[in-house]
Design a protein around this motif. Structure first.
Motif, PDB file in Angstrom:
ATOM      1  N   ARG A  80       0.870  -1.179   0.000  1.00 38.49           N
ATOM      2  CA  ARG A  80       0.000   0.000   0.000  1.00 38.49           C
ATOM      3  C   ARG A  80       0.907   1.229   0.000  1.00 38.49           C
ATOM      4  O   ARG A  80       2.031   1.175   0.525  1.00 38.49           O
ATOM      5  CB  ARG A  80      -0.897   0.024   1.252  1.00 38.49           C
ATOM      6  N   TRP A 104       2.306  -7.557   8.983  1.00 36.04           N
ATOM      7  CA  TRP A 104       1.025  -7.806   8.326  1.00 36.04           C
ATOM      8  C   TRP A 104       0.671  -9.292   8.394  1.00 36.04           C
ATOM      9  O   TRP A 104      -0.452  -9.662   8.733  1.00 36.04           O
ATOM     10  CB  TRP A 104       1.065  -7.324   6.868  1.00 36.04           C
ATOM     11  N   ARG A 108      -2.687 -10.835   9.977  1.00 34.88           N
ATOM     12  CA  ARG A 108      -3.634 -11.352   8.981  1.00 34.88           C
ATOM     13  C   ARG A 108      -4.249 -12.685   9.449  1.00 34.88           C
ATOM     14  O   ARG A 108      -5.434 -12.909   9.341  1.00 34.88           O
ATOM     15  CB  ARG A 108      -2.896 -11.510   7.654  1.00 34.88           C
ATOM     16  N   PHE A 115     -13.072 -13.850  11.375  1.00 36.69           N
ATOM     17  CA  PHE A 115     -14.222 -13.582  10.493  1.00 36.69           C
ATOM     18  C   PHE A 115     -14.553 -14.777   9.602  1.00 36.69           C
ATOM     19  O   PHE A 115     -15.210 -14.626   8.579  1.00 36.69           O
ATOM     20  CB  PHE A 115     -13.936 -12.341   9.626  1.00 36.69           C
ATOM     21  N   VAL A 276     -10.568  -2.686  12.659  1.00 36.68           N
ATOM     22  CA  VAL A 276     -11.717  -3.508  12.298  1.00 36.68           C
ATOM     23  C   VAL A 276     -13.015  -2.703  12.460  1.00 36.68           C
ATOM     24  O   VAL A 276     -13.926  -2.788  11.634  1.00 36.68           O
ATOM     25  CB  VAL A 276     -11.702  -4.804  13.137  1.00 36.68           C
ATOM     26  N   ALA A 279     -12.882  -0.321   9.399  1.00 41.55           N
ATOM     27  CA  ALA A 279     -12.990  -0.992   8.098  1.00 41.55           C
ATOM     28  C   ALA A 279     -14.364  -1.624   7.921  1.00 41.55           C
ATOM     29  O   ALA A 279     -14.864  -1.737   6.808  1.00 41.55           O
ATOM     30  CB  ALA A 279     -11.899  -2.061   7.957  1.00 41.55           C
ATOM     31  N   VAL A 344     -17.570   0.895  -3.308  1.00 44.10           N
ATOM     32  CA  VAL A 344     -17.288   1.904  -2.271  1.00 44.10           C
ATOM     33  C   VAL A 344     -15.781   2.137  -2.093  1.00 44.10           C
ATOM     34  O   VAL A 344     -15.379   3.093  -1.445  1.00 44.10           O
ATOM     35  CB  VAL A 344     -17.978   1.557  -0.925  1.00 44.10           C
ATOM     36  N   ALA A 345     -14.975   1.235  -2.671  1.00 43.12           N
ATOM     37  CA  ALA A 345     -13.524   1.485  -2.717  1.00 43.12           C
ATOM     38  C   ALA A 345     -13.154   1.624  -4.195  1.00 43.12           C
ATOM     39  O   ALA A 345     -12.616   0.690  -4.794  1.00 43.12           O
ATOM     40  CB  ALA A 345     -12.756   0.349  -2.056  1.00 43.12           C
ATOM     41  N   ARG A 419      -4.299 -10.017   0.252  1.00 41.21           N
ATOM     42  CA  ARG A 419      -4.829  -8.974   1.148  1.00 41.21           C
ATOM     43  C   ARG A 419      -6.307  -8.728   0.912  1.00 41.21           C
ATOM     44  O   ARG A 419      -6.836  -7.692   1.333  1.00 41.21           O
ATOM     45  CB  ARG A 419      -4.072  -7.652   0.956  1.00 41.21           C
ATOM     46  N   PHE A 420      -7.008  -9.663   0.245  1.00 40.20           N
ATOM     47  CA  PHE A 420      -8.431  -9.392  -0.006  1.00 40.20           C
ATOM     48  C   PHE A 420      -9.143  -9.161   1.322  1.00 40.20           C
ATOM     49  O   PHE A 420      -8.663  -9.562   2.381  1.00 40.20           O
ATOM     50  CB  PHE A 420      -9.078 -10.520  -0.837  1.00 40.20           C
ATOM     51  N   PRO A 422     -10.871  -9.295   4.592  1.00 41.21           N
ATOM     52  CA  PRO A 422     -11.229 -10.414   5.472  1.00 41.21           C
ATOM     53  C   PRO A 422     -12.680 -10.342   5.956  1.00 41.21           C
ATOM     54  O   PRO A 422     -13.218 -11.310   6.478  1.00 41.21           O
ATOM     55  CB  PRO A 422     -10.262 -10.267   6.654  1.00 41.21           C
ATOM     56  N   LEU A 426     -18.738 -11.458   6.238  1.00 39.78           N
ATOM     57  CA  LEU A 426     -19.565 -10.740   7.216  1.00 39.78           C
ATOM     58  C   LEU A 426     -20.364  -9.643   6.511  1.00 39.78           C
ATOM     59  O   LEU A 426     -21.568  -9.482   6.744  1.00 39.78           O
ATOM     60  CB  LEU A 426     -18.678 -10.120   8.305  1.00 39.78           C
ATOM     61  N   ALA A 427     -19.689  -8.891   5.639  1.00 43.94           N
ATOM     62  CA  ALA A 427     -20.359  -7.785   4.959  1.00 43.94           C
ATOM     63  C   ALA A 427     -21.545  -8.299   4.148  1.00 43.94           C
ATOM     64  O   ALA A 427     -22.653  -7.749   4.213  1.00 43.94           O
ATOM     65  CB  ALA A 427     -19.361  -7.060   4.045  1.00 43.94           C
ATOM     66  N   ILE A 431     -25.507  -7.419   4.719  1.00 39.11           N
ATOM     67  CA  ILE A 431     -26.303  -6.822   3.641  1.00 39.11           C
ATOM     68  C   ILE A 431     -27.546  -7.672   3.372  1.00 39.11           C
ATOM     69  O   ILE A 431     -28.657  -7.149   3.218  1.00 39.11           O
ATOM     70  CB  ILE A 431     -25.428  -6.650   2.373  1.00 39.11           C
TER      71      ILE A 431
HETATM   72  C1  HEM Z   1     -19.265  -4.134   1.586  1.00 40.13           C
HETATM   73  C2  HEM Z   1     -18.356  -4.053   2.561  1.00 40.13           C
HETATM   74  C3  HEM Z   1     -16.876  -4.034   2.349  1.00 40.13           C
HETATM   75  C4  HEM Z   1     -16.147  -3.706   1.241  1.00 40.13           C
HETATM   76  C5  HEM Z   1     -16.671  -3.270  -0.127  1.00 40.13           C
HETATM   77  C6  HEM Z   1     -14.757  -3.844   1.598  1.00 40.13           C
HETATM   78  C7  HEM Z   1     -13.695  -3.615   0.729  1.00 40.13           C
HETATM   79  C8  HEM Z   1     -12.377  -3.797   1.067  1.00 40.13           C
HETATM   80  C9  HEM Z   1     -11.278  -3.593   0.151  1.00 40.13           C
HETATM   81  C10 HEM Z   1     -11.402  -3.156  -1.304  1.00 40.13           C
HETATM   82  C11 HEM Z   1     -10.138  -3.848   0.834  1.00 40.13           C
HETATM   83  C12 HEM Z   1      -8.713  -3.790   0.277  1.00 40.13           C
HETATM   84  C13 HEM Z   1      -8.389  -5.180  -0.209  1.00 40.13           C
HETATM   85  C14 HEM Z   1      -7.081  -5.302  -0.940  1.00 40.13           C
HETATM   86  O1  HEM Z   1      -6.159  -4.519  -0.689  1.00 40.13           O
HETATM   87  O2  HEM Z   1      -6.974  -6.214  -1.800  1.00 40.13           O
HETATM   88  C15 HEM Z   1     -10.497  -4.218   2.182  1.00 40.13           C
HETATM   89  C16 HEM Z   1      -9.594  -4.557   3.167  1.00 40.13           C
HETATM   90  C17 HEM Z   1      -9.942  -4.796   4.479  1.00 40.13           C
HETATM   91  N1  HEM Z   1     -11.210  -4.920   4.978  1.00 40.13           N
HETATM   92 FE1  HEM Z   1     -12.943  -4.703   3.923  1.00 40.13          FE
HETATM   93  N2  HEM Z   1     -14.668  -4.239   2.908  1.00 40.13           N
HETATM   94  C18 HEM Z   1     -15.935  -4.383   3.405  1.00 40.13           C
HETATM   95  C19 HEM Z   1     -16.285  -4.781   4.676  1.00 40.13           C
HETATM   96  C20 HEM Z   1     -15.404  -5.104   5.685  1.00 40.13           C
HETATM   97  C21 HEM Z   1     -15.771  -5.575   6.999  1.00 40.13           C
HETATM   98  C22 HEM Z   1     -17.203  -5.854   7.463  1.00 40.13           C
HETATM   99  C23 HEM Z   1     -14.623  -5.719   7.722  1.00 40.13           C
HETATM  100  C24 HEM Z   1     -14.419  -6.172   9.142  1.00 40.13           C
HETATM  101  C25 HEM Z   1     -15.308  -6.095  10.078  1.00 40.13           C
HETATM  102  C26 HEM Z   1     -13.522  -5.360   6.843  1.00 40.13           C
HETATM  103  C27 HEM Z   1     -12.186  -5.367   7.200  1.00 40.13           C
HETATM  104  C28 HEM Z   1     -11.138  -5.159   6.331  1.00 40.13           C
HETATM  105  C29 HEM Z   1      -9.733  -5.205   6.725  1.00 40.13           C
HETATM  106  C30 HEM Z   1      -9.206  -5.431   8.139  1.00 40.13           C
HETATM  107  C31 HEM Z   1      -8.985  -4.994   5.558  1.00 40.13           C
HETATM  108  C32 HEM Z   1      -7.465  -4.965   5.424  1.00 40.13           C
HETATM  109  C33 HEM Z   1      -6.962  -6.325   4.939  1.00 40.13           C
HETATM  110  C34 HEM Z   1      -5.460  -6.387   4.712  1.00 40.13           C
HETATM  111  O3  HEM Z   1      -4.845  -5.365   4.433  1.00 40.13           O
HETATM  112  O4  HEM Z   1      -4.914  -7.505   4.816  1.00 40.13           O
HETATM  113  N3  HEM Z   1     -14.038  -4.994   5.620  1.00 40.13           N
HETATM  114  N4  HEM Z   1     -11.873  -4.187   2.303  1.00 40.13           N
END
Ligand code: HEM
Length: 472
Positions: A80, A104, A108, A115, A276, A279, A344-345, A419-420, A422, A426-427, A431
């Protein structure tokens, strides 16, 4: 020369938007609209193109195969962008999202486990309880004719669910409304976004009123987090079996903290609890808000989602059987469609750790790369009538075709590779629970005729979306 033998092109040969001495193209980076600016430049200059970030040139790409390759090549060849790590650390919220390398990897494993589907299934009764609370809140609003900012309502829901699942606490912000953690958490994301797009890191030299306010917000959230940590410590002390088999993320982090040479510190524990919470809040709430906005506007889609909720929930007003969630196929297709049109991202920002070639461009180590996540989803070759919200494209024979499978691969709303996200299961579960509850019980109507605007606050939200619910 064919593509395989062609020598890589130079970054300096690519087209670029206007750029000024000292500040490059940064004056065009209005933080709430930055994704729209980069997408507009992609249309104007073609991709790949480059942008002058004052000190360095950034490559901008939208090719899904190359994006997937970058995401898969982490944490080795790419990381990143550096400011993520430093800005999160300065704010005391360093955790899985912002860390790199061995740090990381350690984090991880713990976060992924917390989750996984087994934990989600065990927590399901808690999820039903929180969804019932949201139903009760919406029933009161429907009775009084209240106009709702649904994005805000969904944020309370997602914070309550994350805290219940990951920290074992029932904070119930849905009923408290003005609960401290909720109010303060909301302000942190836009502040991080402003710092990430800053021309100059002013906060390291002067504290402007916004910085003082941010410190106060952070202190309030930290106080709540310290409370969660103290409660989890007390649970482990009272039940030593938890040290062998932690029940949730916060317990797992604390057990890791105590293990000799685990490399975990107190800061890692609180940083990951913060990460958490952050995110899981906006991302899910914003996706729900976009989905609801589409359903409010597209009456046929709303009727189809209502019919499905009636069939799957039957007499119940909230889905209370974990094994029936997968029956909500239309809702899932509608969610996928909302994420295609409104990821949203919309931008992921990385940089190379070593010399690499991306889209045939030779890059030095430490070259920033912005990946535009939306354009592939709007490609008419892959998605006929790309600007229309059509959940049907994912259903029936059309949804099972090879073309649909290939189209699915270009959409990466949850990122990809090691890194998808995690929290994706849950999300999706949240939904499905909220949408089926709303469809079973209410008709959603948009209030006002103003177009809903996209606003980027690290996660992209529908600004100006207001709705009224009527009981069915
Ligand atoms: C619709 C809901 C969500 C979307 C669209 C979303 C999207 C994303 C995206 C695009 C990334 C970056 C992935 C990458 O770099 O390849 C990410 C990372 C992450 N997300 Fe989500 N997320 C959602 C919900 C959540 C929820 C519910 C949690 C936890 C409660 C969460 C925790 C995290 C964490 C901790 C990371 C970092 C992972 C890493 O760097 O290893 N996300 N998310």
């Amino acid at each position: 020369m064919d593509a395989l033998t062609a020598a890589p092109r130079r970054l300096g040969a690519l087209p670029h938007p206007p750029s000024w001495p000292l500040v490059g193209s940064l004056p065009y980076f209005d933080p709430p609209r930055v994704h729209l600016v980069l997408e507009e430049w992609a249309r104007r200059y073609g991709t790949p193109y480059r942008v002058n970030l004052a000190k360095r040139w950034m490559l901008v790409i939208d090719d899904p195969a190359e994006i997937a390759r970058i995401l898969r090549a982490r944490p080795g060849a790419f990381r990143r962008v550096r400011p993520v790590e430093s800005i999160f650390r300065e704010l005391g919220i360093a955790g899985l999202f912002s860390s790199e390398g061995a740090d990381w990897e350690r984090q991880r494993r713990l976060v992924m486990k917390a989750f996984d589907p087994a934990h989600l299934k065990r927590y399901f009764p808690g999820l039903v309880m929180v969804t019932r609370r949201l139903l009760a809140r919406f029933q009161r609003a429907a009775r009084s004719g209240e106009v709702l900012d649904l994005q805000l309502e969904f944020m309370r829901y997602t914070v309550d669910v994350t805290a219940g699942l990951a920290f074992g606490v029932d904070i119930n912000t849905i009923e408290q409304g003005d609960n401290a953690i909720q109010r303060h958490l909301d302000k942190v994301f836009p502040s991080i976004n402003r710092r990430m797009s800053a021309i100059f890191p002013w906060w390291r030299y002067v504290r402007l009123p916004g910085d003082v306010a941010l410190e106060k917000d952070l202190a309030e959230v930290r106080r709540a987090i310290d409370g969660f940590i103290a409660a989890a410590r007390a649970r482990i002390a009272a039940d030593p079996a938890l040290a062998l088999q932690p029940g949730n993320l916060i317990e797992a982090l604390l057990v890791a903290r105590e293990a000799p040479q685990s490399g975990f510190s107190d800061a890692d524990v609180s940083g990951n609890v913060f990460t958490v919470l952050l995110a899981g809040e906006d991302t899910t709430a914003n996706t729900l808000a976009w989905l609801t906005a589409f359903l409010a506007d597209e009456k046929a889609a709303q009727a189809a989602a209502q019919a499905e909720a009636d069939a799957v929930l039957g007499e119940h007003s909230v889905l209370d059987a974990f094994d029936r969630v997968d029956d909500l196929v239309y809702t899932e297709a509608a969610t996928r469609e909302a994420m295609r049109l409104k990821p949203v991202a919309p931008i992921l920002s990385h940089e190379s750790n070593e010399p690499v070639t991306v889209c045939g461009i030779a890059l030095r180590a430490r070259t920033p790369i912005a990946t535009l996540m939306r354009p592939a989803g709007l490609d008419p070759e892959r998605f006929p009538q790309p600007m229309s919200f059509r959940p049907e494209r994912w259903l029936g024979d059309a949804g099972k075709s090879e073309a649909a499978a290939a189209a699915k691969r270009v959409l990466m709303p949850f990122g990809g590779g090691p890194r998808f996200c995690p929290g994706r299961y849950l999300a999706m579960l949240e939904i499905q629970m909220v949408t089926s509850m709303m469809m079973r019980n209410f008709i959603i109507e948009r209030v006002g005729s103003e177009p809903v605007r996209e606003r980027n606050a690290l996660s992209m939200l529908p600004e100006g979306f207001r709705a009224r619910l009527t009981p069915r």
